[in-house]
Design a protein around this motif. Sequence first.
Motif, short mmCIF file in Angstrom:
data_model
loop_
_atom_site.label_atom_id
_atom_site.label_comp_id
_atom_site.label_asym_id
_atom_site.label_seq_id
_atom_site.Cartn_x
_atom_site.Cartn_y
_atom_site.Cartn_z
N ASP A 44 0.78 -1.21 0.31
CA ASP A 44 0.02 -0.13 -0.12
C ASP A 44 1.06 1.23 -0.02
OD1 ASP A 44 -2.31 1.15 0.33
OD2 ASP A 44 -1.87 1.86 2.58
N MET A 45 1.93 1.16 1.10
CA MET A 45 2.87 2.85 1.11
C MET A 45 3.63 2.66 0.27
SD MET A 45 3.62 2.67 4.99
CE MET A 45 4.28 4.99 4.59
N PHE A 46 4.21 1.38 -0.72
CA PHE A 46 5.22 2.20 -1.39
C PHE A 46 5.35 0.84 -2.92
CE2 PHE A 46 7.03 1.89 3.31
CZ PHE A 46 7.38 3.51 2.67
N ASN A 47 3.98 0.53 -3.05
CA ASN A 47 3.77 -0.29 -4.22
C ASN A 47 4.98 -1.43 -5.06
OD1 ASN A 47 1.42 0.49 -5.70
ND2 ASN A 47 2.97 1.52 -7.90
N ILE A 48 5.25 -1.70 -3.32
CA ILE A 48 6.27 -3.11 -3.71
C ILE A 48 5.35 -3.98 -4.08
CG2 ILE A 48 7.87 -4.77 -2.41
CD1 ILE A 48 8.35 -2.17 -0.49
N ASN A 49 5.68 -5.31 -5.22
CA ASN A 49 4.29 -5.73 -5.50
C ASN A 49 4.87 -7.46 -4.01
OD1 ASN A 49 3.92 -8.80 -6.53
ND2 ASN A 49 4.51 -8.29 -8.42
N SER A 50 3.49 -7.72 -3.48
CA SER A 50 3.57 -8.70 -2.88
C SER A 50 4.34 -9.71 -3.85
CB SER A 50 2.40 -8.47 -1.72
OG SER A 50 1.92 -9.02 -2.27
N ASN A 51 4.07 -10.15 -4.40
CA ASN A 51 4.07 -11.69 -4.82
C ASN A 51 5.90 -11.96 -5.06
OD1 ASN A 51 3.67 -14.43 -6.17
ND2 ASN A 51 4.04 -13.50 -8.25
N TRP A 52 6.44 -10.28 -5.21
CA TRP A 52 7.44 -10.55 -5.97
C TRP A 52 8.02 -11.01 -3.99
CZ3 TRP A 52 11.39 -6.91 -3.53
CH2 TRP A 52 12.30 -7.24 -4.19
N LEU A 53 7.73 -9.78 -3.51
CA LEU A 53 8.45 -9.70 -1.67
C LEU A 53 8.28 -11.17 -1.32
CD1 LEU A 53 9.54 -7.67 -0.06
CD2 LEU A 53 7.40 -7.27 0.43
N LEU A 54 7.42 -11.88 -1.66
CA LEU A 54 7.05 -13.79 -1.21
C LEU A 54 7.79 -14.80 -1.52
CD1 LEU A 54 3.71 -12.93 0.25
CD2 LEU A 54 5.63 -13.02 2.27
N THR A 55 7.79 -14.34 -3.07
CA THR A 55 7.98 -15.34 -3.81
C THR A 55 9.51 -15.35 -4.64
OG1 THR A 55 7.05 -14.47 -5.67
CG2 THR A 55 5.99 -16.14 -4.01
N GLY A 56 9.87 -13.71 -5.03
CA GLY A 56 10.79 -13.50 -6.30
C GLY A 56 10.67 -13.61 -7.00
N LYS A 57 9.00 -13.56 -7.51
CA LYS A 57 8.78 -13.83 -9.13
C LYS A 57 7.74 -12.37 -9.46
CE LYS A 57 7.94 -18.65 -8.58
NZ LYS A 57 6.35 -19.89 -8.54
#
Length: 86
Positions: A52-65
Amino acid sequence: MNFGDRLVKARENIGFNQANFSEKIDLAAQSLARYEKNKVNPSMEFIAKLTDMFNINSNWLLTGKGEMFISETKEILYKAKGWLKI
């Protein structure tokens, strides 16, 4: 690369050190350090806050994909909210 490594990479890409980032997300610096060292698993609330705050892709953050950020307009978002230091 694990979750902690990706979290560090995203934080640094945005331009924050640990102290500034933990303050911005209202999290104790020690807690952020534990996430970054993979000593504690992140909660879904923590992941959602980063998205929400930084537009970080949660899928990338959790899996690297996928891409690190959801949008290519992250610099505009950060400038508008005063988060990006140029």
